[in-house]
Scaffold this motif. Structure first.
Motif, PDB file in Angstrom:
ATOM      1  N   ALA A  87      -0.656  20.915 -15.206  1.00 27.11           N
ATOM      2  CA  ALA A  87      -0.394  20.342 -16.576  1.00 27.11           C
ATOM      3  C   ALA A  87       1.127  20.206 -17.130  1.00 27.11           C
ATOM      4  O   ALA A  87       1.633  19.318 -17.611  1.00 27.11           O
ATOM      5  N   GLU A  88       1.833  21.442 -16.516  1.00 24.57           N
ATOM      6  CA  GLU A  88       3.342  21.375 -16.859  1.00 24.57           C
ATOM      7  C   GLU A  88       4.329  20.673 -15.890  1.00 24.57           C
ATOM      8  O   GLU A  88       5.358  20.446 -16.436  1.00 24.57           O
ATOM      9  N   LYS A  89       3.846  20.308 -14.602  1.00 21.13           N
ATOM     10  CA  LYS A  89       4.899  20.063 -13.688  1.00 21.13           C
ATOM     11  C   LYS A  89       4.520  19.264 -12.733  1.00 21.13           C
ATOM     12  O   LYS A  89       5.513  18.403 -12.329  1.00 21.13           O
ATOM     13  N   ALA A  90       3.343  18.797 -12.644  1.00 23.15           N
ATOM     14  CA  ALA A  90       3.029  17.632 -11.733  1.00 23.15           C
ATOM     15  C   ALA A  90       3.080  16.125 -12.371  1.00 23.15           C
ATOM     16  O   ALA A  90       2.982  16.028 -13.711  1.00 23.15           O
ATOM     17  N   ASP A  91       3.364  15.164 -11.537  1.00 21.19           N
ATOM     18  CA  ASP A  91       3.320  13.743 -12.062  1.00 21.19           C
ATOM     19  C   ASP A  91       1.999  13.452 -12.080  1.00 21.19           C
ATOM     20  O   ASP A  91       1.420  12.601 -12.910  1.00 21.19           O
ATOM     21  N   ILE A  92       1.018  13.681 -10.968  1.00 18.49           N
ATOM     22  CA  ILE A  92      -0.409  13.348 -11.056  1.00 18.49           C
ATOM     23  C   ILE A  92      -1.015  14.608 -10.741  1.00 18.49           C
ATOM     24  O   ILE A  92      -0.635  15.586  -9.904  1.00 18.49           O
ATOM     25  N   GLY A  98       9.856   4.081  -1.173  1.00 18.74           N
ATOM     26  CA  GLY A  98       9.116   4.735  -2.614  1.00 18.74           C
ATOM     27  C   GLY A  98       7.669   4.705  -2.384  1.00 18.74           C
ATOM     28  O   GLY A  98       6.994   4.453  -3.501  1.00 18.74           O
ATOM     29  N   ARG A  99       6.988   4.176  -1.117  1.00 18.72           N
ATOM     30  CA  ARG A  99       5.595   4.206  -1.340  1.00 18.72           C
ATOM     31  C   ARG A  99       4.675   5.464  -0.950  1.00 18.72           C
ATOM     32  O   ARG A  99       3.733   5.212  -0.307  1.00 18.72           O
ATOM     33  N   PHE A 100       5.461   6.454  -0.788  1.00 20.19           N
ATOM     34  CA  PHE A 100       4.836   7.677  -0.350  1.00 20.19           C
ATOM     35  C   PHE A 100       4.533   8.701  -1.724  1.00 20.19           C
ATOM     36  O   PHE A 100       5.484   8.580  -2.435  1.00 20.19           O
ATOM     37  N   GLU A 101       3.515   9.386  -1.949  1.00 16.15           N
ATOM     38  CA  GLU A 101       3.102  10.413  -2.942  1.00 16.15           C
ATOM     39  C   GLU A 101       2.648  11.681  -2.236  1.00 16.15           C
ATOM     40  O   GLU A 101       2.118  11.508  -1.291  1.00 16.15           O
ATOM     41  N   LEU A 102       3.282  12.789  -2.630  1.00 16.82           N
ATOM     42  CA  LEU A 102       3.199  14.118  -2.084  1.00 16.82           C
ATOM     43  C   LEU A 102       2.104  14.791  -2.840  1.00 16.82           C
ATOM     44  O   LEU A 102       2.210  15.304  -3.831  1.00 16.82           O
ATOM     45  N   GLY A 103       0.797  14.907  -2.050  1.00 19.67           N
ATOM     46  CA  GLY A 103      -0.269  15.611  -2.784  1.00 19.67           C
ATOM     47  C   GLY A 103      -0.027  16.992  -2.092  1.00 19.67           C
ATOM     48  O   GLY A 103       0.048  17.277  -0.842  1.00 19.67           O
ATOM     49  N   LEU A 104      -0.425  18.014  -2.952  1.00 21.10           N
ATOM     50  CA  LEU A 104      -0.022  19.405  -2.810  1.00 21.10           C
ATOM     51  C   LEU A 104      -1.043  20.384  -3.116  1.00 21.10           C
ATOM     52  O   LEU A 104      -1.315  19.968  -4.176  1.00 21.10           O
ATOM     53  N   ASP A 116       8.459  24.412  -7.811  1.00 18.43           N
ATOM     54  CA  ASP A 116       9.946  24.533  -8.396  1.00 18.43           C
ATOM     55  C   ASP A 116      10.974  24.002  -7.701  1.00 18.43           C
ATOM     56  O   ASP A 116      11.718  23.297  -8.004  1.00 18.43           O
ATOM     57  N   PHE A 117      10.828  24.412  -6.327  1.00 18.65           N
ATOM     58  CA  PHE A 117      11.873  24.132  -5.361  1.00 18.65           C
ATOM     59  C   PHE A 117      11.892  22.518  -4.995  1.00 18.65           C
ATOM     60  O   PHE A 117      12.689  21.837  -5.184  1.00 18.65           O
ATOM     61  N   LEU A 118      10.692  21.832  -5.166  1.00 18.09           N
ATOM     62  CA  LEU A 118      10.414  20.544  -4.951  1.00 18.09           C
ATOM     63  C   LEU A 118      11.255  19.534  -5.980  1.00 18.09           C
ATOM     64  O   LEU A 118      11.891  18.645  -5.727  1.00 18.09           O
ATOM     65  N   LEU A 119      10.655  20.052  -7.051  1.00 19.76           N
ATOM     66  CA  LEU A 119      11.370  19.363  -8.510  1.00 19.76           C
ATOM     67  C   LEU A 119      12.574  19.380  -8.707  1.00 19.76           C
ATOM     68  O   LEU A 119      13.176  18.667  -9.378  1.00 19.76           O
ATOM     69  N   ALA A 120      13.405  20.464  -8.100  1.00 19.69           N
ATOM     70  CA  ALA A 120      14.726  20.386  -8.222  1.00 19.69           C
ATOM     71  C   ALA A 120      15.537  19.546  -7.354  1.00 19.69           C
ATOM     72  O   ALA A 120      16.733  19.280  -7.356  1.00 19.69           O
ATOM     73  N   GLN A 121      14.774  18.791  -6.353  1.00 23.63           N
ATOM     74  CA  GLN A 121      15.503  17.874  -5.357  1.00 23.63           C
ATOM     75  C   GLN A 121      15.633  16.604  -5.857  1.00 23.63           C
ATOM     76  O   GLN A 121      14.834  16.159  -6.806  1.00 23.63           O
ATOM     77  N   GLU A 122      16.613  15.826  -5.612  1.00 26.64           N
ATOM     78  CA  GLU A 122      16.907  14.529  -5.885  1.00 26.64           C
ATOM     79  C   GLU A 122      16.364  13.617  -5.152  1.00 26.64           C
ATOM     80  O   GLU A 122      15.866  13.827  -4.038  1.00 26.64           O
ATOM     81  N   ASP A 123      15.872  12.371  -5.659  1.00 27.36           N
ATOM     82  CA  ASP A 123      15.082  11.242  -5.122  1.00 27.36           C
ATOM     83  C   ASP A 123      13.907  11.621  -4.530  1.00 27.36           C
ATOM     84  O   ASP A 123      13.833  11.441  -3.236  1.00 27.36           O
ATOM     85  N   ARG A 124      12.925  12.534  -5.090  1.00 27.14           N
ATOM     86  CA  ARG A 124      11.768  13.018  -4.623  1.00 27.14           C
ATOM     87  C   ARG A 124      10.772  11.728  -4.719  1.00 27.14           C
ATOM     88  O   ARG A 124      10.519  11.218  -5.740  1.00 27.14           O
ATOM     89  N   PRO A 125       9.505  12.044  -4.065  1.00 26.97           N
ATOM     90  CA  PRO A 125       8.356  11.408  -4.376  1.00 26.97           C
ATOM     91  C   PRO A 125       7.424  12.074  -5.526  1.00 26.97           C
ATOM     92  O   PRO A 125       7.909  13.254  -5.908  1.00 26.97           O
ATOM     93  N   PRO A 126       6.640  11.227  -5.989  1.00 24.61           N
ATOM     94  CA  PRO A 126       5.622  11.698  -6.994  1.00 24.61           C
ATOM     95  C   PRO A 126       4.980  13.099  -6.553  1.00 24.61           C
ATOM     96  O   PRO A 126       4.679  12.969  -5.413  1.00 24.61           O
ATOM     97  N   LEU A 127       4.593  13.963  -7.182  1.00 22.49           N
ATOM     98  CA  LEU A 127       4.124  15.260  -6.787  1.00 22.49           C
ATOM     99  C   LEU A 127       2.660  15.197  -7.472  1.00 22.49           C
ATOM    100  O   LEU A 127       2.522  14.969  -8.744  1.00 22.49           O
ATOM    101  N   LEU A 154       0.789  -1.178   0.112  1.00 23.81           N
ATOM    102  CA  LEU A 154      -0.156  -0.217  -0.120  1.00 23.81           C
ATOM    103  C   LEU A 154       0.953   1.229   0.053  1.00 23.81           C
ATOM    104  O   LEU A 154       1.678   1.438   0.997  1.00 23.81           O
ATOM    105  N   HIS A 155       0.563   2.190  -0.905  1.00 22.81           N
ATOM    106  CA  HIS A 155       1.260   3.500  -0.961  1.00 22.81           C
ATOM    107  C   HIS A 155       0.177   4.425  -0.003  1.00 22.81           C
ATOM    108  O   HIS A 155      -0.713   4.246   0.107  1.00 22.81           O
ATOM    109  N   VAL A 156       1.156   5.425   0.508  1.00 26.25           N
ATOM    110  CA  VAL A 156       0.522   6.200   1.376  1.00 26.25           C
ATOM    111  C   VAL A 156       0.591   7.890   0.732  1.00 26.25           C
ATOM    112  O   VAL A 156       1.505   7.905  -0.093  1.00 26.25           O
ATOM    113  N   GLY A 157      -0.330   8.711   1.059  1.00 28.05           N
ATOM    114  CA  GLY A 157       0.055   9.876   0.673  1.00 28.05           C
ATOM    115  C   GLY A 157      -0.798  11.100   1.260  1.00 28.05           C
ATOM    116  O   GLY A 157      -1.712  10.801   2.228  1.00 28.05           O
TER     117      GLY A 157
END
Length: 261
Positions: free
Chosen positions: A151-156, A90-96, A126-137, A60-63
């Motif tokens: 549409a331009e920057k999110a994974d989901i 790798g089972r976390f996704e960041l909803g923002l 922009d700050f979050l996307l610049a980080q390495e080994d980040r969770p899906p956004l 189960l993933h969490v987010g």
């Protein structure tokens, strides 16, 4: 519009550790892919409790659904998000999201304000996307500006439409994402046709009224009819990630079972 495989999530709450971890185990047993927490979780910080759900499950993933951008310094947000991402394998996704107007009082208690919230959200992204080994956004896509950002920057992107939104109106939301490599999500307020007075108190409209109006926030009918509707939404709207209020978790599990046969 998409051939992505379906994913299914539960947006849940738990007043204590046992309730929350029981919900996580049950969601995994029923075949859900993610367990998601609103922000705040009652009066609690969702980041604090999400690792407990991962600890008692295997796949189960969490987010967060969704973390309010202005509740936290973006450096702290990044630290919390990457910590959970790495700690859970790798089972976390960041909803923002930028936060609803109701979030203003809590933001002010933290020393901030809702002023300039879209600009602040865009800078945080922009700050979050610049980080390495980040969770899906995952970004909550409501108005035109947040839809364009997602549409331009999110994974989901989860469609932050109103409870009464119809399928015809939903097209204008998803049009922003056509041709973009973004996973599209939608949250169901209810599954089935039965009245839910507790939900009506929360959103101000009853399930039968939403069904009669053809709202995309409810999934009426039998599990087979619900499955057919989701297949059509995936084909016509591109929505492949569907989340549901935990009060309808068992009913939605029957729809999932039909889709996975």
């Amino acid at each position: 519009m998409t051939d992505r495989p379906f994913r299914f999530g539960v947006v849940g709450s738990g007043a204590d550790l046992r309730t929350w971890t029981d919900l996580a185990r049950h969601a995994e047993d029923l075949g859900f892919d993610t367990l998601l927490s609103p922000d705040p979780q009652g009066e609690l910080d969702p980041f604090t409790i999400l690792s407990s759900a991962a600890a008692v499950t295997e796949r189960l993933h969490v987010g967060t659904f969704v973390a309010v951008d202005k509740f936290r310094d973006r450096r702290l947000l990044d630290w919390q998000a990457r910590s959970l991402h790495q700690f859970t394998g790798g089972r976390f996704e960041l909803g923002l999201g930028s936060g609803r107007p109701q979030a203003a009082a809590r933001i002010e208690a933290f020393g901030g304000s809702l002023d300039g919230r879209f600009t602040h959200l865009a800078e945080t992204v922009d700050f979050l996307l610049a980080q390495e080994d980040r969770p899906p956004l995952l970004l909550a896509a409501g108005g035109p500006k947040t839809r364009a950002l997602a549409a331009e920057k999110a994974d989901i992107a989860t469609m932050a439409w109103s409870p009464r939104t119809t399928e015809a109106e939903a097209v204008s939301y998803v049009d922003s994402f056509r041709g973009k490599p973004v996973e599209l999500a939608a949250n169901l307020l209810a599954v089935g046709d039965e009245p839910a007075p507790w939900l009506e108190r929360f959103i101000g409209v009853g399930v039968p009224e939403l069904v009669a109006g053809g709202a995309v926030t409810v999934l009426p009918g039998t599990p087979e009819e619900g499955a057919e509707r989701l297949l059509r939404w995936r084909e016509e709207l591109g929505i492949s990630y569907v989340t549901v209020n935990s009060g309808f978790m068992a009913a939605f599990a029957e729809v999932i079972e039909v889709l996975r046969r």
